[in-house]
Each structure stands twice: as structure tokens, then as C-alpha cells.
Scaffold this motif. Structure first.
Motif, PDB file in Angstrom:
ATOM      1  N   ILE A  27      -1.812  12.848   6.329  1.00  0.00           N
ATOM      2  CA  ILE A  27      -0.505  12.721   5.658  1.00  0.00           C
ATOM      3  C   ILE A  27       0.044  14.133   5.482  1.00  0.00           C
ATOM      4  O   ILE A  27      -0.681  15.020   5.012  1.00  0.00           O
ATOM      5  N   SER A  28       1.315  14.338   5.835  1.00  0.00           N
ATOM      6  CA  SER A  28       1.847  15.701   5.805  1.00  0.00           C
ATOM      7  C   SER A  28       2.077  16.211   4.387  1.00  0.00           C
ATOM      8  O   SER A  28       1.997  17.405   4.121  1.00  0.00           O
ATOM      9  N   GLY A  29       2.382  15.297   3.458  1.00  0.00           N
ATOM     10  CA  GLY A  29       2.629  15.727   2.080  1.00  0.00           C
ATOM     11  C   GLY A  29       4.085  16.043   1.829  1.00  0.00           C
ATOM     12  O   GLY A  29       4.424  16.990   1.110  1.00  0.00           O
ATOM     13  N   ALA A  30       4.970  15.215   2.391  1.00  0.00           N
ATOM     14  CA  ALA A  30       6.412  15.363   2.122  1.00  0.00           C
ATOM     15  C   ALA A  30       6.651  15.183   0.632  1.00  0.00           C
ATOM     16  O   ALA A  30       5.912  14.469  -0.041  1.00  0.00           O
ATOM     17  N   ILE A  38      -7.037  16.031   4.025  1.00  0.00           N
ATOM     18  CA  ILE A  38      -7.644  16.264   5.337  1.00  0.00           C
ATOM     19  C   ILE A  38      -6.519  16.194   6.360  1.00  0.00           C
ATOM     20  O   ILE A  38      -5.878  15.149   6.531  1.00  0.00           O
ATOM     21  N   ASN A  39      -6.246  17.347   6.982  1.00  0.00           N
ATOM     22  CA  ASN A  39      -5.112  17.420   7.902  1.00  0.00           C
ATOM     23  C   ASN A  39      -5.423  18.489   8.933  1.00  0.00           C
ATOM     24  O   ASN A  39      -5.984  19.533   8.601  1.00  0.00           O
ATOM     25  N   LYS A  40      -5.033  18.231  10.198  1.00  0.00           N
ATOM     26  CA  LYS A  40      -5.396  19.208  11.223  1.00  0.00           C
ATOM     27  C   LYS A  40      -4.467  20.411  11.239  1.00  0.00           C
ATOM     28  O   LYS A  40      -4.768  21.423  11.874  1.00  0.00           O
ATOM     29  N   ASP A  41      -3.341  20.284  10.522  1.00  0.00           N
ATOM     30  CA  ASP A  41      -2.369  21.382  10.511  1.00  0.00           C
ATOM     31  C   ASP A  41      -2.525  22.215   9.233  1.00  0.00           C
ATOM     32  O   ASP A  41      -2.232  21.728   8.139  1.00  0.00           O
ATOM     33  N   PRO A  42      -2.967  23.473   9.354  1.00  0.00           N
ATOM     34  CA  PRO A  42      -3.172  24.280   8.134  1.00  0.00           C
ATOM     35  C   PRO A  42      -1.877  24.514   7.364  1.00  0.00           C
ATOM     36  O   PRO A  42      -1.902  24.833   6.181  1.00  0.00           O
ATOM     37  N   GLU A  51       0.818  -1.221   0.000  1.00  0.00           N
ATOM     38  CA  GLU A  51       0.000   0.000   0.000  1.00  0.00           C
ATOM     39  C   GLU A  51       0.851   1.270   0.000  1.00  0.00           C
ATOM     40  O   GLU A  51       0.322   2.370  -0.142  1.00  0.00           O
ATOM     41  N   HIS A  52       2.142   1.127   0.184  1.00  0.00           N
ATOM     42  CA  HIS A  52       3.034   2.298   0.296  1.00  0.00           C
ATOM     43  C   HIS A  52       3.161   3.015  -1.054  1.00  0.00           C
ATOM     44  O   HIS A  52       3.584   2.441  -2.033  1.00  0.00           O
ATOM     45  N   VAL A  53       2.748   4.273  -1.082  1.00  0.00           N
ATOM     46  CA  VAL A  53       2.892   5.069  -2.308  1.00  0.00           C
ATOM     47  C   VAL A  53       3.926   6.169  -2.087  1.00  0.00           C
ATOM     48  O   VAL A  53       4.160   6.605  -0.962  1.00  0.00           O
ATOM     49  N   GLY A  54       4.545   6.591  -3.176  1.00  0.00           N
ATOM     50  CA  GLY A  54       5.542   7.657  -3.083  1.00  0.00           C
ATOM     51  C   GLY A  54       6.767   7.333  -3.899  1.00  0.00           C
ATOM     52  O   GLY A  54       6.796   6.383  -4.669  1.00  0.00           O
ATOM     53  N   GLN A  55       7.781   8.159  -3.667  1.00  0.00           N
ATOM     54  CA  GLN A  55       9.047   8.043  -4.384  1.00  0.00           C
ATOM     55  C   GLN A  55       9.614   6.632  -4.346  1.00  0.00           C
ATOM     56  O   GLN A  55      10.102   6.125  -5.342  1.00  0.00           O
ATOM     57  N   THR A  56       9.571   6.004  -3.180  1.00  0.00           N
ATOM     58  CA  THR A  56      10.158   4.675  -3.050  1.00  0.00           C
ATOM     59  C   THR A  56       9.094   3.588  -2.985  1.00  0.00           C
ATOM     60  O   THR A  56       9.410   2.431  -2.730  1.00  0.00           O
ATOM     61  N   GLY A  57       7.843   3.962  -3.203  1.00  0.00           N
ATOM     62  CA  GLY A  57       6.775   2.974  -3.247  1.00  0.00           C
ATOM     63  C   GLY A  57       6.150   2.991  -4.619  1.00  0.00           C
ATOM     64  O   GLY A  57       6.812   3.252  -5.614  1.00  0.00           O
ATOM     65  N   LEU A  58       4.843   2.741  -4.657  1.00  0.00           N
ATOM     66  CA  LEU A  58       4.148   2.731  -5.931  1.00  0.00           C
ATOM     67  C   LEU A  58       3.839   4.167  -6.355  1.00  0.00           C
ATOM     68  O   LEU A  58       3.526   5.010  -5.517  1.00  0.00           O
ATOM     69  N   ASP A 115      19.116  14.193  -5.318  1.00  0.00           N
ATOM     70  CA  ASP A 115      18.479  13.961  -4.024  1.00  0.00           C
ATOM     71  C   ASP A 115      16.957  14.082  -4.192  1.00  0.00           C
ATOM     72  O   ASP A 115      16.483  14.862  -5.017  1.00  0.00           O
ATOM     73  N   THR A 116      16.217  13.326  -3.367  1.00  0.00           N
ATOM     74  CA  THR A 116      14.752  13.317  -3.532  1.00  0.00           C
ATOM     75  C   THR A 116      14.112  14.688  -3.305  1.00  0.00           C
ATOM     76  O   THR A 116      12.992  14.917  -3.729  1.00  0.00           O
ATOM     77  N   THR A 117      14.812  15.588  -2.600  1.00  0.00           N
ATOM     78  CA  THR A 117      14.205  16.898  -2.362  1.00  0.00           C
ATOM     79  C   THR A 117      14.716  17.946  -3.355  1.00  0.00           C
ATOM     80  O   THR A 117      14.379  19.126  -3.231  1.00  0.00           O
ATOM     81  N   GLU A 136      20.929   1.685  -3.579  1.00  0.00           N
ATOM     82  CA  GLU A 136      21.612   1.769  -2.289  1.00  0.00           C
ATOM     83  C   GLU A 136      20.921   0.930  -1.218  1.00  0.00           C
ATOM     84  O   GLU A 136      21.555   0.145  -0.529  1.00  0.00           O
ATOM     85  N   TRP A 137      19.618   1.131  -1.081  1.00  0.00           N
ATOM     86  CA  TRP A 137      18.926   0.534   0.069  1.00  0.00           C
ATOM     87  C   TRP A 137      18.629  -0.944  -0.121  1.00  0.00           C
ATOM     88  O   TRP A 137      18.596  -1.691   0.839  1.00  0.00           O
ATOM     89  N   TYR A 138      18.344  -1.328  -1.361  1.00  0.00           N
ATOM     90  CA  TYR A 138      17.859  -2.692  -1.557  1.00  0.00           C
ATOM     91  C   TYR A 138      18.874  -3.592  -2.243  1.00  0.00           C
ATOM     92  O   TYR A 138      19.287  -4.597  -1.674  1.00  0.00           O
TER      93      TYR A 138
END
Ligand SMILES: Cc1cc2nc3c(=O)[nH]c(=O)nc-3n(C[C@H](O)[C@H](O)[C@H](O)COP(=O)(O)OP(=O)(O)OC[C@H]3O[C@@H](n4cnc5c(N)ncnc54)[C@H](O)[C@@H]3O)c2cc1C
Ligand SMILES: Nc1ncnc2c1ncn2[C@@H]1O[C@H](COP(=O)(O)O)[C@@H](O)[C@H]1O
Lengths: 319, 247
Positions: free
Chosen positions: A262-265, A281-285, A243-250, B12-14, B40-42
Motif C-alpha cells: 500500500i503506497s500510503g496515500a 512492507i513496500n518495495k519502494d523506499p 474491507e476498505h479502510v481510509g477517508q471514504t471507508g472505515l 479537500d482530502t489532501t 457528492e458521490w453517494y
């Protein structure tokens, strides 16, 4: 001279991503004033003549149970033979396509673009737009070889249907021995596969613990959505890794992505920024996710999400 | 047992994603370069674990890149690995890169080649399959688990909507992703040792490039978020249904 589309099947059915690839192949063929054909490997219960509705004129099949699990070497050899007369070969950029398209590219010395998001530009040369930097940019890639291979990103191309019935014909093909032996298959059943989902509801560390995931799964169920999560949530085993999405996920591109707690890094956004509509939906504006969102609610998920669930029920006439 | 581990260099990712020269080049000024996280990680860490389990295992790293790749190669050597080879060429087309690595693989007769699932800049997911085809050996992609017993490997690979456990004999190419191993941080001993490990530079073989970048584009900026009051989630559902037509 034609376009050949690889149709990926699972459990005897055509995958949604393959219908997208079929439409993409047919429209590419129209640009090149030629026809689009398809190839299906393995036994398929679905009626393959329906591919005509997606613009395919002829479907070549090698209907052998030995091909129900894929071996990239075996598939590549069969497709290479079938593609002898094709100028352009189209795959879906899913796990199967990613394993076969590069092999075929090296075998045929056919330039490959993976992660395509639009039809090729054929007015000057042959240029395909693809997603790069994890959805943060696009690259327009020129393919210089005579034969060309494109792997289309799932959910990047609209399915359009017309009337039409494709001719289905068995391909006389020798099946080479597979080097890869499949020992077992473990499929998540009863869930919508994340990569193909139209709507995705996703949760982050803001949900405090796995015991609170009912908020995410209830809303998802109601919307016919798949569920996803941020990386730390998978790392601490609140949710399964797939289920992990993102740069290192799906990386996904649903029509609607709802992010709860989710903070939205930037690394999270990299996997979801191609979604058509993003709700946060996040409690921190000040949460960075609001900058990437289309709609948002600043509030406590534990109060807001149940109210959303009620409102969706009302909308669907369920209460 | 010889393992070749493919190491690529990515921003870098950022890093801020911007382009120069009429949008034909990535704006590299001030960008921090890292080892591609999947490498690197895997893949690298799993290879190091195989060597820890059997010290006779030999680990070679390969990178296709200019001299500016050397810091990330040294960092990879600091994590583990016996020596590195850099093919002195700009990484441009995937097929070109794969042909270089396949050449190194042929010369060194490796039993196993590891790549990452994809590079996080070009998102190609292409190099591993291409190397395997050039060498005419099996390729297992999206591996989340890898085990080795004599010359037979047992691999768990991701497929759409699940996983498959497969068995394949060496030699083969494996593309690695999350699950294979846990990220490590180089220690002082590793960093000191890496300075003296061999890093061989070789020139590329002549290979045609099958593709070329015409131009980059950035996606259009978002219009900005429409905020709905926390007291009125019904309004959000109405907007999603009527305005966005998403539900
Ligand atoms: C190289 C690299 C790769 C990475 N790859 C990924 C990746 O692929 N995917 C990924 O997701 N991350 C990735 N990360 C991690 C990323 O940087 C973030 O750390 C991560 O995304 C944060 O997850 P989170 O938003 O769930 O948690 P947090 O950052 O802890 O955010 C939780 C959020 O929930 C909110 N919240 C708290 N309580 C509530 C409540 N009651 N109601 C509503 N909101 C609430 C908070 O305001 C906060 O914004 C990567 C990092 C690195 C360095
Ligand atoms: N220039 C390179 N040098 C060495 N290995 C590379 C290079 N580019 C890509 N790779 C390897 O191939 C994998 C997939 O890359 P790609 O096909 O470009 O997405 C990476 O994770 C690396 O392991």
C-alpha cells in the motif's frame, strides 16, 4: 444523578466496544463522584452481572426479542425514558451508536460529542476530546447543556477489570411500534469484525491481484487479525467493500496495523493513522507510508511476507 | 415525490490540517473546498438516479453555510438537482445545523431526506439522526443501497460485521455511504445549466448551540520509522513481539 452506558449486543453477546464504553462510563462517573449504570435492549444470553467488573453498578434490561434488531426511533424513546436521571449518557461510536446517539441528543437537547478518544475534562466546564479530520487532529469540544452524550471511538479506551457484580433489573418499559422492518441479515461469520480487531493485516494494489491474497489472509489468520484493503482494491473487486479502510471507508484504530503493498496515500492514512503500531512492507523506499510507520521493510512482499509468516510460526512455537 | 439532499462543504482530502487563533480555528488559507465526498458521490448521485428513473421526482439541495458555500452548491447543482437553499449561518454546532435543515424540511414537506454518512472534517455522523428526531420520522443510517417502490423503501444498511436489509415507509431520513451509487463528474451542459438554477438564501431560525469548540490539537509526531532489512524479517517479528508488544 448518574452516568448511563448503552450496552450494544450482537447475537446475544456484549460487544467488545461496549466493554470499553462501560469502563469509560464508570471512570467518567468517578470523576463526577456518581455511579454508572447501563442499559441493554434485546435478548441477551450473556451474564450481564459481569458488567460489574467494568465498573457498572446496575444494569437495566428490556429483554424483548422485538429489540434484537435496532430501530433508532424505538431505541431512542426507551433510552430517553431510562436516562431521566442521568447527566451523562455514553455510547460506543459504532454503527448502532451513530444511529441512536444523535437522535437522543436532539430529543433531550443534550450536547453530543461523537468520536471521543479520552475521558472528559471536568475541572472547568465539561470538555471532551474527539478525533477530527479523519484522525489527523483532535478537537476539544465543550458541552454546554445540562445533559451530555458521548459516543466513544472503538479501540480508543483501555478496558480495565476489577471485582464487582452488577445488579440486573428488568426495566418496565413500553416498546413503541418499529417503523423499520428488518427483512434479512447478512453477517460475515467466522471473521473478526474489522472495527473491533486488535490486529489488522491490510493489502494494496502492490499485491497485483486477488489470487495473491493468501499472503494477507494467512498472516492474518496466524495473528488472529482482521483483514483490510486500500480503496482501489475494493473498487476493482479484488476484495469486498467492507474491507476498505481510509477517508471514504472505515476508520480503524487497532493496536497493530500491517500494510502490505500500500503506497500510503493521505486518504488511506486518514483511516488508519490512529493505529498504535504501524508496519509497512513496500518495495519502494520512497513510498509515503514509511513516513507514518513505526516499523518497515523495504522489499518485495512476495518474498518478505512468507518469511514473516515463518518467523511468526516460530515465535508461536508452531514450527 | 420531493427529496431534500444535504450538502456540506469540507476541505479537500489532501488539505494541510493546521490551526490558527490559539488553536481555536481551522487555518483555511489556501485550502481547496470540496463537496463532502459522501454527499457528492453517494447521496446526491443516488437522488439523481431516482429522478432519472422518474422525472416527476423533485430534488432540492440544502446547505447551512456562509456565502463561501456557493461554489460547492453550484457544483452540486451542476451534477443534478433542481434548486438549492442556503441557510445563511456559520455551521457550528451539529444540533444548530440539524435544526436549520429540519425547519427547511418542515416547510417544504419532503418525502425523503438524504445526508452523507459523515463530514470528513468534523466526523460527526450526527446531523441525519438529529433531523429525523426533530421531525419525528425514521432514520436509517449507513445505507449502502436504496430502492424505492411507491411509498415504500428497501434499504441495505451496514451494521457491525455485516449488512441488514430493511423496509421503511416514507417519509424518512437516510445517511448514505459507499455502495449507494458511483461517483460522477459534472458535464458542460450541467455546469452551464447550474448557473441559472434557483439558489435561495434564507436566514437561520433561532436555535441554541449545545456544544462549542474549545481548542484543536495535532497528534504528536511519529518518532520515525525503524527499518528492518528485507533479508531479516525475523528481526521485525522480534521487535513487534518484544519492543512494541503488539503480537
Ligand atoms: C477523495 C478521495 C478519497 C479517497 N479515499 C480513499 C480511502 O478511503 N482509502 C484508500 O485506501 N484510498 C483512498 N483514496 C485513494 C488514494 O488516493 C490512493 O489512490 C490509494 O490509497 C492507493 O491504493 P494502493 O496504495 O493500494 O495502490 P498504489 O498507490 O498503486 O500503491 C501500490 C503500492 O504497492 C507497492 N508495491 C508494488 N509491488 C509491490 C511488491 N511486490 N511488494 C511490495 N510492495 C509493492 C508500490 O511501491 C506502491 O507503493 C481516495 C482518493 C480520493 C481522491
Ligand atoms: N452545514 C451543513 N449543511 C448541509 N448539510 C450538512 C451540513 N453539515 C452536515 N450536513 C449533512 O450531514 C451529513 C453528516 O454530517 P455530520 O453529522 O456533520 O458528520 C453530511 O454528510 C451532510 O449531508
Amino acid at each position: 444523578m448518574s452516568v448511563l452506558v448503552f450496552i450494544d449486543i450482537a447475537d446475544g453477546q456484549i460487544k467488545k466496544a461496549s466493554f470499553e464504553a462501560a469502563c469509560y462510563g464508570a471512570q467518567t462517573a468517578a470523576l463526577l463522584a456518581t455511579k454508572a449504570e447501563a442499559i441493554v435492549l434485546g435478548t441477551c444470553e450473556a451474564d450481564l452481572s459481569v458488567l460489574g467488573q467494568y465498573g457498572i453498578s446496575k444494569v437495566h434490561t428490556v429483554s424483548d426479542a422485538k429489540l434484537n434488531h435496532f430501530d433508532s426511533q424505538v431505541f431512542t424513546k426507551i433510552i430517553a425514558d431510562a436516562a431521566a436521571g442521568a447527566d451523562v449518557i455514553v455510547f460506543s461510536n459504532n454503527t448502532t451508536g451513530k444511529a441512536i446517539a444523535p437522535r437522543l441528543s436532539a430529543r433531550l437537547k443534550a450536547g453530543l460529542v461523537t468520536g471521543a478518544v479520552a475521558l472528559p475534562e471536568v475541572s472547568a466546564g465539561f470538555v471532551v476530546k474527539k478525533s477530527v479530520f479523519s484522525g489527523k487532529a483532535f478537537a476539544n469540544i465543550g458541552i454546554n447543556s445540562a445533559k451530555k452524550i458521548i459516543a466513544l471511538n472503538p479501540n480508543a479506551f483501555n478496558i480495565t477489570k476489577t471485582d464487582g457484580i452488577a445488579e440486573v433489573a428488568a426495566l418496565n418499559s413500553e416498546i413503541p411500534a418499529a417503523a423499520v422492518t428488518v427483512l434479512s441479515v447478512n453477517k460475515v461469520t467466522g471473521e473478526i469484525p474489522l472495527s473491533e480487531a486488535d490486529i489488522v493485516v491490510s493489502g494494496g494494489r502492490g499485491l497485483k491481484g486477488p489470487e495473491n491474497w493468501g499472503l494477507v489472509t494467512d498472516l492474518a489468520k496466524l495473528l488472529g487479525a482482521a483483514t483490510a484493503c486500500s480503496r482501489p482494491v475494493a473498487d476493482i473487486h479484488w476484495r469486498p467493500h467492507h474491507e476498505h479502510v481510509g477517508q471514504t471507508g472505515l476508520a480503524i484504530a487497532p493496536n497493530l496495523y500491517i500494510a502490505i503493498g500500500i503506497s500510503g496515500a493521505i486518504q488511506h492514512l486518514a483511516g488508519v493513522n490512529r493505529s498504535k503500531t504501524i508496519v509497512v512492507i513496500n518495495k519502494d523506499p520512497e513510498a509515503p507510508f514509511f513516513k507514518a510507520a513505526d516499523y518497515g521493510i523495504v522489499g518485495d512482499a512476495f518474498e518478505v511476507v512468507p518469511k514473516i509468516i515463518d518467523a511468526v510460526k516460530k515465535l508461536k512455537g508452531m514450527s | 415525490m420531493k427529496i431534500l439532499i444535504c450538502i456540506s462543504k469540507t476541505p479537500d482530502t489532501t488539505a494541510k490540517i493546521a490551526f490558527t487563533d490559539n488553536n481555536t480555528k481551522f487555518a483555511a488559507d489556501g485550502v481547496q473546498w470540496i463537496i463532502n465526498p459522501y454527499d457528492e458521490w453517494y447521496s446526491l448521485v443516488r437522488a439523481i438516479e431516482l429522478k432519472e428513473a422518474d422525472p416527476s421526482v423533485v430534488l432540492h439541495l440544502v446547505n447551512v453555510g456562509g456565502a463561501d458555500s456557493e461554489p460547492i452548491i453550484r457544483k452540486a447543482l451542476a451534477l443534478g438537482g433542481d434548486e438549492a437553499i442556503r441557510v445563511n449561518a456559520d455551521q457550528s454546532d451539529s444540533y444548530f445545523t440539524a435544526a436549520q435543515i429540519a425547519q427547511i424540511a418542515k416547510e417544504g414537506s419532503y418525502d425523503l431526506i438524504f445526508t452523507g454518512k459523515e463530514t470528513i472534517d468534523y466526523n460527526g455522523s450526527s446531523i441525519g439522526g438529529m433531523i429525523a428526531e426533530i421531525l419525528d420520522i425514521p432514520f436509517v443510517s449507513h445505507a449502502v443501497k436504496f430502492d424505492l417502490a411507491s411509498s415504500q423503501t428497501t434499504i441495505v444498511r451496514e451494521i457491525d460485521g455485516g449488512e441488514e436489509t430493511v423496509q421503511v415507509n416514507l417519509p424518512l431520513v437516510v445517511s448514505c455511504q459507499k455502495g449507494m451509487a458511483e461517483q460522477r463528474i459534472p458535464n458542460m451542459k450541467g455546469i452551464m445549466g447550474a448557473r441559472t438554477k434557483p439558489l435561495k438564501v434564507v436566514e437561520p431560525i433561532a436555535t441554541e448551540a449545545l456544544t462549542s469548540v474549545v481548542a484543536f490539537d495535532l497528534p504528536p509526531a511519529k518518532a520515525g520509522v525503524k527499518l528492518v532489512s528485507a533479508d531479516n524479517p525475523e528481526e521485525l517479528v522480534r521487535l513487534l513481539s518484544e519492543e512494541a508488544k503488539a503480537i
